[in-house]
Motif scaffolding. Structure first.
Motif, PDB file in Angstrom:
ATOM      1  N   LEU A 129       0.936  -1.031  -0.084  1.00 45.57           N
ATOM      2  CA  LEU A 129       0.119  -0.119  -0.018  1.00 45.57           C
ATOM      3  C   LEU A 129       1.045   1.195   0.016  1.00 45.57           C
ATOM      4  CD1 LEU A 129      -2.785  -1.101   2.598  1.00 45.57           C
ATOM      5  CD2 LEU A 129      -3.086  -0.980   0.231  1.00 45.57           C
ATOM      6  N   SER A 130       0.507   2.422  -0.713  1.00 43.71           N
ATOM      7  CA  SER A 130       1.057   3.691  -0.820  1.00 43.71           C
ATOM      8  C   SER A 130       1.032   4.129   0.695  1.00 43.71           C
ATOM      9  CB  SER A 130       0.452   4.501  -1.528  1.00 43.71           C
ATOM     10  OG  SER A 130       1.052   5.926  -1.328  1.00 43.71           O
ATOM     11  N   SER A 188      -1.547   6.954   0.887  1.00 42.77           N
ATOM     12  CA  SER A 188      -3.160   6.796   0.887  1.00 42.77           C
ATOM     13  C   SER A 188      -3.424   5.088   0.920  1.00 42.77           C
ATOM     14  CB  SER A 188      -3.330   7.340  -0.604  1.00 42.77           C
ATOM     15  OG  SER A 188      -4.993   7.186  -0.733  1.00 42.77           O
ATOM     16  N   LYS A 189      -4.618   5.047   1.601  1.00 45.49           N
ATOM     17  CA  LYS A 189      -5.057   3.674   1.580  1.00 45.49           C
ATOM     18  C   LYS A 189      -5.638   3.111   0.620  1.00 45.49           C
ATOM     19  CE  LYS A 189      -5.238   3.605   6.781  1.00 45.49           C
ATOM     20  NZ  LYS A 189      -6.248   3.262   7.849  1.00 45.49           N
ATOM     21  N   LEU A 190      -5.763   4.178  -0.411  1.00 49.60           N
ATOM     22  CA  LEU A 190      -6.384   3.849  -1.748  1.00 49.60           C
ATOM     23  C   LEU A 190      -5.626   3.752  -2.690  1.00 49.60           C
ATOM     24  CD1 LEU A 190      -9.680   6.283  -1.301  1.00 49.60           C
ATOM     25  CD2 LEU A 190      -9.602   4.075  -0.913  1.00 49.60           C
ATOM     26  N   ALA A 191      -4.419   3.730  -2.577  1.00 46.20           N
ATOM     27  CA  ALA A 191      -3.251   3.587  -3.586  1.00 46.20           C
ATOM     28  C   ALA A 191      -2.312   2.785  -3.299  1.00 46.20           C
ATOM     29  CB  ALA A 191      -2.703   4.787  -3.816  1.00 46.20           C
ATOM     30  N   THR A 243       3.160   4.864  -8.152  1.00 46.37           N
ATOM     31  CA  THR A 243       1.842   4.717  -7.342  1.00 46.37           C
ATOM     32  C   THR A 243       0.558   4.711  -8.300  1.00 46.37           C
ATOM     33  OG1 THR A 243       2.885   5.801  -5.442  1.00 46.37           O
ATOM     34  CG2 THR A 243       0.717   5.977  -5.356  1.00 46.37           C
ATOM     35  N   SER A 299      -3.725   3.699  -8.229  1.00 42.76           N
ATOM     36  CA  SER A 299      -4.943   3.529  -7.330  1.00 42.76           C
ATOM     37  C   SER A 299      -5.032   1.834  -7.262  1.00 42.76           C
ATOM     38  CB  SER A 299      -6.237   3.953  -7.971  1.00 42.76           C
ATOM     39  OG  SER A 299      -6.383   3.268  -9.152  1.00 42.76           O
ATOM     40  N   ASN A 307      -5.658  -1.526  -3.924  1.00 43.94           N
ATOM     41  CA  ASN A 307      -5.940  -1.988  -2.541  1.00 43.94           C
ATOM     42  C   ASN A 307      -5.057  -3.159  -2.198  1.00 43.94           C
ATOM     43  OD1 ASN A 307      -7.161  -4.552  -3.377  1.00 43.94           O
ATOM     44  ND2 ASN A 307      -9.091  -3.027  -3.594  1.00 43.94           N
ATOM     45  N   ASP A 340      -4.034  -6.128  -4.325  1.00 42.80           N
ATOM     46  CA  ASP A 340      -3.227  -5.959  -5.721  1.00 42.80           C
ATOM     47  C   ASP A 340      -1.799  -6.266  -5.127  1.00 42.80           C
ATOM     48  OD1 ASP A 340      -5.046  -5.012  -7.342  1.00 42.80           O
ATOM     49  OD2 ASP A 340      -5.071  -3.094  -6.302  1.00 42.80           O
TER      50      ASP A 340
END
Length: 466
Positions: free
Chosen positions: A417-418, A421-424, A436, A438, A440, A443
């Protein structure tokens, strides 16, 4: 003392396996372990082997060192700061053990292989229970068995250059793996301690390497990183005409999706290797090519065996054969006797090559190397000033070189995870640069396609494609 090369026999490896089983059934064995790693990718891979052997002895990994029954520090001695940091952290653990007296403490790796270090451990660090050098790694089960049954400290350092096949490995990732293809170094750069602690060059049998790679592919690994102090000289001492280029070609044909390697010495970078990379199906277009200095006189004093122009010729050849290749390097500033004009040559080389990234270091003298006795040590204030100027130049150039990726399609092996952001999610692209996109947690470990549409600091921003 002259070192000897030893291929550890299958019988000896079986003997160590038996010792691991014997430790496993001991009621008083440590139940958990924690490995602290310093240094390069080769040290990280050694730590995977240490973890594999400890788990074969019935131990489980503890997330924090203070919670473990056995803590082992796998050390580096390439730079003095790494050595000081390792010894400082080992000493800190001595205080932790006052609250947990049953804890065992071990130290291994390159630092222990330094002349006089074993004696120093015995005299000054009496709380260390186990210490061993790089040649003794495969004997960890036997040493642990003796430690648990004898109760006496064990310190073992041998002047041997060993190759051991078949050690158990607890890999850090399920999708990517290190594969060591050779050990040691014959270059004797005047600033480097590696040949003295890691030994002379010796290459693994290519069939063993291929079997390991094929096994990794079957287990789901998508990327391997081939490791060696100087992978370009792989094959020295082996029968036949095997070269690194030929090994790389065979691995490329094996079907592993992504293949990287490091580190390469510029003097051994052959046209054959460049051509194999250019024609490869799975060899990623990334090359780490340490230059160290842009001045011929400093390169001569470093014993690097190439000139500035010869280095630049290899860069031109790489870029002609593999357009867009990702290039990174290592640079040392403040080498003994380095003048401001010689430092300026390094700055101009960086400006000319325009690397995607550079690992920069202030020269650190290592006892036992030729450079440690050279006159003209650069004052700390001046060395710090130079490296700041170099980093400022590289960071500005890096922002420009990375713009070439905007609009390009890339493939990412997602590492996690990034952090922003938790969405990237993020991972390395084919050219070795972090990207980076998008995503979760599902992936992680997959290869994603994306189109690069921006950059932030040293990271590319991509839009994933379906």
């Amino acid at each position: 003392m002259e070192r000897t090369e030893v291929l550890v026999s299958a019988e000896e490896m079986e003997r160590q396996r038996v010792f691991a089983e014997q430790v496993h059934v001991l009621p008083h064995r440590p139940k958990s372990y924690h490995v602290v790693t310093y240094g390069c990718q080769m040290n990280a891979h050694d730590s995977e082997k240490i973890a594999g052997m400890l788990e074969a002895m019935g131990m489980v990994s503890a997330p924090r060192r203070e919670d473990a029954d056995f803590v082992i520090f796998n050390t580096c001695c390439v730079r003095e700061n790494a050595e000081r940091r390792a010894l400082g952290n080992v000493t800190w653990l001595k205080e932790v053990r006052k609250e947990k007296p049953e804890m065992l403490i071990g130290v291994c790796g390159c630092m222990i292989q330094e002349p006089g270090m074993a004696e120093k451990i015995l005299k000054q660090y009496k709380f260390i229970d186990l210490a061993f050098g790089t040649a003794n790694l495969h004997k960890l089960p036997e040493m642990m068995y003796d430690l648990l049954n004898g109760g006496e400290r064990i310190v073992q350092v041998e002047d041997k250059d060993v190759i051991s096949e078949g050690l158990p490995i607890r890999r850090l990732r399920h999708d990517a793996a290190y594969v060591t293809i050779m050990y040691g170094c014959d270059n004797f750069c005047s600033y480097c301690i590696v040949p003295y602690v890691r030994g002379r060059e010796r290459s693994r049998d290519p069939e063993q390497i291929l079997r390991e790679a094929e096994g990794l592919l079957e287990s789901g690994v998508k990327e391997i990183m081939l490791l060696g102090q100087n992978v370009n000289s792989y094959g020295k001492g082996l029968p036949g005409d095997i070269t690194f280029a030929k090994l790389l070609k065979r691995l490329d044909d094996s079907g592993i999706p992504r293949i990287r390697f490091m580190t390469s010495h510029p003097k051994d970078l052959s046209d054959e290797l460049i051509d194999v990379m250019a024609g490869g199906k799975h060899i990623l277009p990334q090359f780490h090519l340490p230059v160290q200095s842009g001045n011929d006189e400093i390169l001569r004093k470093m014993n690097r065996h190439y000139t500035r122009e010869q280095y630049l010729d290899r860069v031109r050849r790489l870029r002609e054969a593999i357009p867009g290749i990702g290039l990174s390097t290592d640079i040392i500033v403040g080498f003994p006797g380095e003048t401001e004009e010689q430092f300026a040559d390094t700055m101009s080389l960086i400006d000319e090559v325009q690397y995607d990234s550079a690992f920069t270091f202030i020269y650190s003298p290592r006892t036992g190397t030729k450079a440690a006795g050279m006159p003209g040590m650069i004052p700390d204030e001046e060395a710090t000033n130079r490296i700041k100027r170099l980093i400022d130049l590289q960071e500005g150039l890096q922002q420009e070189t990375m713009k070439r990726f905007i609009g390009m399609e890339e493939e990412i092996l997602v590492e996690g995870l990034s952090r922003r952001s938790k969405l990237a999610v993020s991972g390395k692209g084919k050219h070795g640069i972090s990207i980076t996109v998008s995503g979760n947690a599902e992936d992680i470990g997959t290869i994603l396609r994306c189109r690069v549409n921006g950059l932030k600091n040293n990271t590319l921003i991509g839009e994933r494609e379906t």
